[in-house]
Design a protein around this motif. Structure first.
Motif, PDB file in Angstrom:
ATOM      1  N   HIS A 167       0.496  -0.963   0.093  1.00 39.82           N
ATOM      2  CA  HIS A 167      -0.034   0.133  -0.036  1.00 39.82           C
ATOM      3  C   HIS A 167       0.864   1.289  -0.118  1.00 39.82           C
ATOM      4  O   HIS A 167       0.578   2.291  -0.604  1.00 39.82           O
ATOM      5  CB  HIS A 167      -0.932  -0.057   1.374  1.00 39.82           C
ATOM      6  N   LEU A 168       1.826   1.062   0.725  1.00 41.38           N
ATOM      7  CA  LEU A 168       2.840   2.210   0.604  1.00 41.38           C
ATOM      8  C   LEU A 168       3.359   2.719  -1.013  1.00 41.38           C
ATOM      9  O   LEU A 168       3.255   3.699  -1.237  1.00 41.38           O
ATOM     10  CB  LEU A 168       4.119   2.226   1.444  1.00 41.38           C
ATOM     11  N   LEU A 169       3.896   1.471  -1.448  1.00 40.05           N
ATOM     12  CA  LEU A 169       4.353   1.579  -2.845  1.00 40.05           C
ATOM     13  C   LEU A 169       3.228   2.285  -3.714  1.00 40.05           C
ATOM     14  O   LEU A 169       3.371   3.092  -4.556  1.00 40.05           O
ATOM     15  CB  LEU A 169       4.966   0.372  -3.261  1.00 40.05           C
ATOM     16  N   CYS A 170       1.897   1.901  -3.863  1.00 39.71           N
ATOM     17  CA  CYS A 170       0.879   2.193  -4.411  1.00 39.71           C
ATOM     18  C   CYS A 170       0.865   3.746  -4.260  1.00 39.71           C
ATOM     19  O   CYS A 170       0.185   4.481  -4.980  1.00 39.71           O
ATOM     20  CB  CYS A 170      -0.171   1.389  -4.367  1.00 39.71           C
ATOM     21  N   SER A 171       0.707   4.017  -3.170  1.00 37.21           N
ATOM     22  CA  SER A 171       0.496   5.494  -2.607  1.00 37.21           C
ATOM     23  C   SER A 171       1.665   6.507  -3.466  1.00 37.21           C
ATOM     24  O   SER A 171       1.417   7.807  -3.403  1.00 37.21           O
ATOM     25  CB  SER A 171       0.521   5.667  -1.360  1.00 37.21           C
ATOM     26  N   LEU A 172       2.730   5.732  -3.576  1.00 39.75           N
ATOM     27  CA  LEU A 172       3.994   6.537  -4.362  1.00 39.75           C
ATOM     28  C   LEU A 172       3.672   6.438  -5.962  1.00 39.75           C
ATOM     29  O   LEU A 172       4.734   6.859  -6.301  1.00 39.75           O
ATOM     30  CB  LEU A 172       5.193   6.083  -3.774  1.00 39.75           C
ATOM     31  N   GLU A 173       2.705   5.873  -6.244  1.00 40.30           N
ATOM     32  CA  GLU A 173       2.373   5.870  -7.685  1.00 40.30           C
ATOM     33  C   GLU A 173       3.277   5.024  -8.360  1.00 40.30           C
ATOM     34  O   GLU A 173       3.606   5.147  -9.804  1.00 40.30           O
ATOM     35  CB  GLU A 173       2.323   7.348  -8.478  1.00 40.30           C
ATOM     36  N   LEU A 174       3.511   4.006  -7.800  1.00 37.27           N
ATOM     37  CA  LEU A 174       4.363   2.966  -8.339  1.00 37.27           C
ATOM     38  C   LEU A 174       3.450   1.618  -8.598  1.00 37.27           C
ATOM     39  O   LEU A 174       2.343   1.519  -8.080  1.00 37.27           O
ATOM     40  CB  LEU A 174       5.561   2.466  -7.312  1.00 37.27           C
ATOM     41  N   GLU A 175       3.872   0.951  -9.623  1.00 34.45           N
ATOM     42  CA  GLU A 175       2.931  -0.314  -9.760  1.00 34.45           C
ATOM     43  C   GLU A 175       3.366  -1.422  -9.235  1.00 34.45           C
ATOM     44  O   GLU A 175       4.307  -2.155  -9.431  1.00 34.45           O
ATOM     45  CB  GLU A 175       2.944  -0.681 -11.436  1.00 34.45           C
ATOM     46  N   ALA A 176       3.256  -1.598  -7.894  1.00 32.10           N
ATOM     47  CA  ALA A 176       3.575  -2.520  -7.064  1.00 32.10           C
ATOM     48  C   ALA A 176       2.472  -3.686  -7.413  1.00 32.10           C
ATOM     49  O   ALA A 176       1.152  -3.631  -7.591  1.00 32.10           O
ATOM     50  CB  ALA A 176       3.260  -2.261  -5.789  1.00 32.10           C
ATOM     51  N   VAL A 177       3.003  -5.114  -7.628  1.00 34.34           N
ATOM     52  CA  VAL A 177       2.351  -6.352  -7.636  1.00 34.34           C
ATOM     53  C   VAL A 177       2.766  -7.146  -6.422  1.00 34.34           C
ATOM     54  O   VAL A 177       4.190  -7.158  -5.969  1.00 34.34           O
ATOM     55  CB  VAL A 177       2.560  -7.070  -8.791  1.00 34.34           C
ATOM     56  N   LYS A 178       1.889  -8.143  -5.810  1.00 35.30           N
ATOM     57  CA  LYS A 178       2.143  -8.877  -4.784  1.00 35.30           C
ATOM     58  C   LYS A 178       2.156 -10.405  -5.244  1.00 35.30           C
ATOM     59  O   LYS A 178       1.078 -10.877  -6.218  1.00 35.30           O
ATOM     60  CB  LYS A 178       0.892  -9.087  -3.587  1.00 35.30           C
ATOM     61  N   LEU A 179       3.176 -10.907  -5.214  1.00 39.46           N
ATOM     62  CA  LEU A 179       3.200 -12.611  -5.670  1.00 39.46           C
ATOM     63  C   LEU A 179       2.633 -13.484  -4.688  1.00 39.46           C
ATOM     64  O   LEU A 179       2.735 -13.113  -3.345  1.00 39.46           O
ATOM     65  CB  LEU A 179       4.710 -13.069  -5.819  1.00 39.46           C
ATOM     66  N   ASP A 180       1.969 -14.611  -4.984  1.00 35.86           N
ATOM     67  CA  ASP A 180       1.524 -15.295  -4.106  1.00 35.86           C
ATOM     68  C   ASP A 180       2.449 -16.041  -3.274  1.00 35.86           C
ATOM     69  O   ASP A 180       2.225 -16.577  -2.185  1.00 35.86           O
ATOM     70  CB  ASP A 180       0.259 -16.257  -4.802  1.00 35.86           C
ATOM     71  N   ARG A 181       3.647 -16.734  -4.053  1.00 32.17           N
ATOM     72  CA  ARG A 181       4.918 -17.209  -3.350  1.00 32.17           C
ATOM     73  C   ARG A 181       5.877 -16.854  -4.299  1.00 32.17           C
ATOM     74  O   ARG A 181       5.827 -16.362  -5.446  1.00 32.17           O
ATOM     75  CB  ARG A 181       4.463 -18.630  -3.319  1.00 32.17           C
ATOM     76  N   ALA A 182       7.112 -17.221  -3.562  1.00 34.31           N
ATOM     77  CA  ALA A 182       8.190 -16.894  -4.221  1.00 34.31           C
ATOM     78  C   ALA A 182       8.626 -17.862  -5.256  1.00 34.31           C
ATOM     79  O   ALA A 182       8.271 -19.027  -5.269  1.00 34.31           O
ATOM     80  CB  ALA A 182       9.499 -16.768  -3.140  1.00 34.31           C
ATOM     81  N   ALA A 183       9.445 -17.399  -6.281  1.00 32.80           N
ATOM     82  CA  ALA A 183      10.004 -18.294  -7.461  1.00 32.80           C
ATOM     83  C   ALA A 183      11.320 -17.844  -7.886  1.00 32.80           C
ATOM     84  O   ALA A 183      11.225 -16.370  -8.090  1.00 32.80           O
ATOM     85  CB  ALA A 183       8.783 -18.651  -8.456  1.00 32.80           C
ATOM     86  N   PRO A 184      12.210 -18.235  -8.416  1.00 39.94           N
ATOM     87  CA  PRO A 184      13.414 -18.051  -8.942  1.00 39.94           C
ATOM     88  C   PRO A 184      13.144 -16.871 -10.123  1.00 39.94           C
ATOM     89  O   PRO A 184      12.518 -17.353 -10.922  1.00 39.94           O
ATOM     90  CB  PRO A 184      14.185 -19.085  -9.512  1.00 39.94           C
ATOM     91  N   GLY A 185      13.634 -15.776  -9.943  1.00 42.65           N
ATOM     92  CA  GLY A 185      13.513 -14.724 -11.071  1.00 42.65           C
ATOM     93  C   GLY A 185      12.200 -13.941 -10.779  1.00 42.65           C
ATOM     94  O   GLY A 185      11.743 -13.060 -11.613  1.00 42.65           O
ATOM     95  N   PHE A 186      11.005 -14.415  -9.729  1.00 38.03           N
ATOM     96  CA  PHE A 186      10.092 -13.816  -9.654  1.00 38.03           C
ATOM     97  C   PHE A 186       9.077 -13.794 -10.803  1.00 38.03           C
ATOM     98  O   PHE A 186       8.938 -14.813 -11.554  1.00 38.03           O
ATOM     99  CB  PHE A 186      10.108 -12.347  -9.088  1.00 38.03           C
ATOM    100  N   ILE A 187       8.542 -12.768 -11.446  1.00 37.87           N
ATOM    101  CA  ILE A 187       7.816 -12.714 -12.613  1.00 37.87           C
ATOM    102  C   ILE A 187       8.564 -12.226 -13.956  1.00 37.87           C
ATOM    103  O   ILE A 187       8.839 -12.634 -14.808  1.00 37.87           O
ATOM    104  CB  ILE A 187       6.574 -12.253 -12.664  1.00 37.87           C
ATOM    105  N   GLY A 188       8.923 -10.831 -13.536  1.00 40.29           N
ATOM    106  CA  GLY A 188       9.626  -9.862 -14.700  1.00 40.29           C
ATOM    107  C   GLY A 188      10.858 -10.674 -15.201  1.00 40.29           C
ATOM    108  O   GLY A 188      10.934 -10.761 -16.343  1.00 40.29           O
ATOM    109  N   ASN A 189      11.847 -11.241 -14.315  1.00 40.72           N
ATOM    110  CA  ASN A 189      12.832 -11.724 -15.048  1.00 40.72           C
ATOM    111  C   ASN A 189      12.746 -13.139 -15.746  1.00 40.72           C
ATOM    112  O   ASN A 189      13.579 -13.686 -16.605  1.00 40.72           O
ATOM    113  CB  ASN A 189      14.170 -11.834 -13.913  1.00 40.72           C
TER     114      ASN A 189
END
Length: 305
Positions: A167-189
């Motif tokens: 919620h802090l990141l969203c308030s700073l006009e960043l496109e924050a996303v929450k992953l349901d669980r960790a995975a190597p490289g997350f999503i973007g990479n």
């Protein structure tokens, strides 16, 4: 209580801190190197100038924004932090040593958010007294241009910490996303390197040159994916059509790692890319100027709401 501490005064750390300061957040930047800290104001000023030239920052706000960036070489100054964003080199032992020193000083409720691009959260939290406080907030470079932040919990992360940071990141006009669980490289990479693997395969197989691959990307998918994601595009194409295409195309796509020979050969010759002057391309001033022009155009137009 000091709201945000950025640990590490490299380009990412300064970029993150500058974004926070633009939204009237007082930020404390910690680094062990006084020389790096002496460069914070100049680097932050350059970021603000680029945003100003693209029409996204008012020059009149610059003094107040820079005044919101404070620096220190003392870990003791971090005692009142409620959020610490760690952006130090990607060495697990280095991060563990830092966290051990932090936990001697900070509140048990303070959140530690690592900007790691690949280390798993459970490995980062393995030696913490309070592993529930740690999560990953993976900003993309440069953070004043690319708004994505991947918020990744570990198996022991308190969900309240995830919600607080999100919620802090969203308030700073960043496109924050929450992953349901960790995975190597997350999503973007994971998406980035899947695409890179196929691009290398195309060049390695003699289908097309690096220049043609990059041109195809910029003139097609680069534009499409700025508007819709791959799953939105699949829906718009029609999932029945996508399924038909996959059945004959999927077996032809890159598998294995033989395409990495392209990169190995270049690195063995010392051609590591822009920093050495050669990679897939020769990096002269004309090429750098062309890319800077593209970047300026994107900053001016792509960031508009």
């Amino acid at each position: 209580m000091q709201q945000t501490v950025i640990i590490g005064a490299g380009l990412m750390g300064i970029g993150i801190a500058t974004h926070f300061a633009r939204f009237h957040q007082d930020v404390l930047i910690y680094d062990t190197d006084p020389t790096r800290l002496s460069e914070v104001a100049g680097a932050a000023s350059a970021i603000l100038n680029e945003l100003r030239d693209a029409g996204h920052f008012n020059e009149a706000d610059k003094p107040a924004t820079l005044a919101g960036l404070n620096v220190t070489t003392s870990l003791d100054d971090l005692a009142d932090a409620s959020l610490l964003i760690e952006a130090i080199p990607e060495r697990l032992e280095l991060k563990h040593a830092l966290y051990a020193e932090l936990e001697k000083r900070i509140s048990p409720e303070a959140i530690i958010a690592s900007n790691t691009s690949g280390l798993p959260p459970d490995a980062l939290a393995a030696k913490l007294t309070h592993p529930e406080r740690l999560l990953i907030a993976h900003f993309w470079n440069p953070p004043h241009f690319i708004p994505l932040v991947e918020v990744v919990p570990g198996s022991h992360t308190d969900p309240k910490c995830v919600e607080t940071v999100y919620h802090l990141l969203c308030s700073l006009e960043l496109e924050a996303v929450k992953l349901d669980r960790a995975a190597p490289g997350f999503i973007g990479n994971r998406l980035q390197f899947a695409l890179l693997r196929e691009a290398l395969h195309i060049v390695h197989s003699g289908i097309a040159s690096a220049a043609v691959v990059d041109q195809v990307m910029r003139a097609s998918l680069g534009r499409r994916y700025a508007m819709v994601g791959p799953l939105e595009a699949a829906d718009m194409t029609g999932l029945n059509t996508v399924l038909d295409i996959y059945r004959h195309l999927l077996p032809e796509l890159a598998q294995g790692d033989e395409m990495l020979e392209l990169i190995k050969e270049k690195t063995q010759r010392g051609n590591i890319g822009e920093r050495s002057g050669d990679g897939f391309y020769h990096w002269d001033e004309a090429r750098r100027a062309r890319i800077q022009q593209r970047r300026a155009w994107q900053l001016r137009h792509a960031l508009k709401p």
